[in-house]
Scaffold this motif. Structure first.
Motif: not given
Ligand code: 3UK
Length: 532
Positions: A73, A76, A178
């Protein structure tokens, strides 16, 4: 082959002829050309550790599966929301927490170059590092915002910042992010981190280490000397910004899928609490740390199985006291930021208290004389080492001093005995020459530490009209002892009884504490300059 589209670090490595010779002698040191060190987390999960604890900290407890999800995460957020490209330097300015650890792995996974800094740094110190490494991105603990913003104001290269914890944006961004991320396919020799050396004097130097170097520290010292097990619980007082702490609390546990417990606060009292609460088995701290922890020996420290001391010479007296108190023989190991971690050490029955040990598998050591020729057999000289890792300063003239004839020369004087054991003598600049005698400051310190009233001590040369220099000891007494003339004489007598009498400290000054760097190393130069 490189995944770095920003080539700043590669472009500022020293020229090839100034690199140390690198040796990859063990099967476990054969890295594929394409290698991202964060693959350690995937391997821990693939070997069945997904549901096992990876990090136990005040801010979070994460299993390996949860840690990897968080790492992805963060990667990202970095790549999609912060205009990041592989090769960019990413500052991680925070105390040791679960989030800090996840950010470190995320930066590597995304192909960034992690620059972790000690949380206690001031704006002036931070700004030097940011500009030297041309750092464009930062993850900063919200509690350190003011100091960081002051540094940022003087750092035009800094483009994108995310705060976490108090008043931060990262925590909420992560809820949206994500948790799958495609690992950046870095080359094994793409830079992964720059570790700024504390040094005990001068300006910070940035040591560049590659993805394969992160693995190499686990495949040498950890695999061969420490030999951790999957159910071990690691703990360290060293900040992640110090490669000692990075290995101890981030990389070594991950390399076998074991857990790391992060003390809630700095300091040795919090460390003792963390050991008891989380049933720590594998401890890493400095000799000072072991001296401070000895008083907690008993049920509080009962879970400990292996204890590593590094950062400074481990006096035999400290090793013996710890062994008497806990039944555990300390593993001493000399490491350096330039080498990334420990390269001389010993384990179990091979430990000879007072001596550091032998080269760790994967490394070789030599002793240089004044002409940089290697001494054969037993003797004393300047320590030189080589192995899979080594010194590559980022754009720094000191490369020529550290790497000589392909060897890394650490600045330490060591003795080697007929069995090949290496024993620390002093830093090359801590030799005291008094009335023509060479006296190693640490030898006098060790003798003083054997006296029951001495808590800490530092020995330096003090200029003297007659002798050139005299040996001067700064002494911190234990709480029940009193600083008086009689005590000074008792300490001098004790040294004369312990080592050759001419080495005794002719001057003794009692002080409340000793000047130390952020990594806990004694700053003898401050004492020499008369400012304890
Ligand atoms: C001294 C030791 C005697 C020695 C470090 C373990 O300390 C680390 O890195 P630094 O760059 O300092 C390196 C210098 O520290 N030293 C370290 N350990 C010992 N002297 N006995 C020891 N056991 O002068 C060395 O040249 O701050 C230690 C792992 C990673 C590290 N970065």
């Amino acid at each position: 082959m490189s995944a770095h589209t920003d080539t700043f670090v590669r472009d500022n490595l020293p020229p090839a002829e100034l690199w140390p010779e690198l040796k990859f002698t063990l099967p476990e040191l054969q890295f594929p050309a394409c290698y991202n060190a964060s693959g350690m987390l995937d391997r821990a999960i693939a070997s069945g550790r997904g549901a096992h604890p990876a990090v136990i900290a005040a801010d979070a407890r994460l299993t390996y599966a949860e840690l990897l999800a968080r790492v992805n995460s963060i990667a990202n957020v970095l790549t999609r929301e912060m205009r990041f490209q592989p090769g960019n330097r990413v500052l991680i300015h925070a105390p040791n927490t679960a989030m800090t650890l996840a950010i470190w792995w995320a930066v590597l996974r995304a192909g960034g170059v992690a620059v972790a800094t000690m949380p206690m740094l001031r704006a002036v110190e931070l700004q030097i590092i940011i500009n030297k490494a041309q750092i464009s991105h930062a993850f900063v603990d919200g509690a350190l915002r003011a100091e960081f913003e002051a540094a940022r104001a003087a750092s035009p290269c800094m483009r994108e910042v995310s705060y976490f914890g108090v008043g931060g944006d990262l925590d909420t961004r992560l809820l949206e992010a994500d948790s799958l991320f495609e690992t950046c396919e870095t080359a094994a020799d793409d830079p992964a981190l720059i570790a700024f050396t504390s040094g005990t004097t001068g300006k910070p130097k940035g040591c560049v280490h590659f993805h394969r170097d992160v693995a190499a520290m686990a495949e040498t010292f950890s695999r061969h000397v420490l030999r951790p097990q999957t159910d071990d619980i690691f703990c360290s007082t060293a900040p992640f910004a110090f490669t000692f702490g990075l290995g101890a609390a981030v990389v070594f546990p991950a390399s076998v899928g074991a857990a790391t417990a992060i003390p809630a606060k700095p300091g040795f009292d919090a460390l003792a609490d963390a050991i008891a609460e989380h049933e720590v088995t594998t401890l890493f701290t400095s000799p000072t740390g072991y001296r401070a922890l000895t008083k907690f020996a008993g049920p509080k420290l009962a879970s400990l199985r292996q204890c590593v001391s590094a950062g400074e010479a481990l006096p035999k007296a400290t090793s013996d006291q710890w062994c008497d108190a806990t039944g555990i023989r300390l593993i001493d190991g000399i490491g350096a930021t330039e080498m990334i971690h420990i390269f001389i050490s010993a384990r179990g029955e091979e430990i000879r208290p007072g001596s550091t040990g032998k080269p760790v598998p994967g490394y070789e050591a030599a002793l240089f004389d004044d002409d940089n020729a290697a001494i054969e057999g037993a003797g004393v000289g300047r320590l030189a080492v080589r192995g899979p890792t080594g010194c590559r300063y980022l754009a720094d003239e000191h490369q020529r001093n550290y790497v000589i004839n392909g060897w890394n020369v650490t600045g330490d004087v060591y003795a080697r005995d007929a069995d090949g054991y290496y024993t620390f003598v002093s830093r090359a600049d801590d030799m005291i020459i008094s009335a023509g005698y060479n006296i190693a400051a640490p030898e006098v310190e060790n003798a003083l530490l054997g006296h029951p009233s001495v808590a800490e001590t530092a020995v330096v040369a003090a200029p003297d009209a007659e002798r050139g220099n005299v040996v001067k000891a700064f002494v911190v007494l234990k709480p029940d002892a009193s600083a008086c003339e009689a005590m000074a004489r008792a300490l001098q007598e004790h040294v004369k009884q312990t080592i050759a009498p001419y080495k005794y400290p002719r001057a003794i000054e009692f002080v409340a504490e000793l000047p130390k760097t952020n990594t806990g190393k004694l700053q003898r130069f401050k004492l020499r300059e008369g400012r304890p």
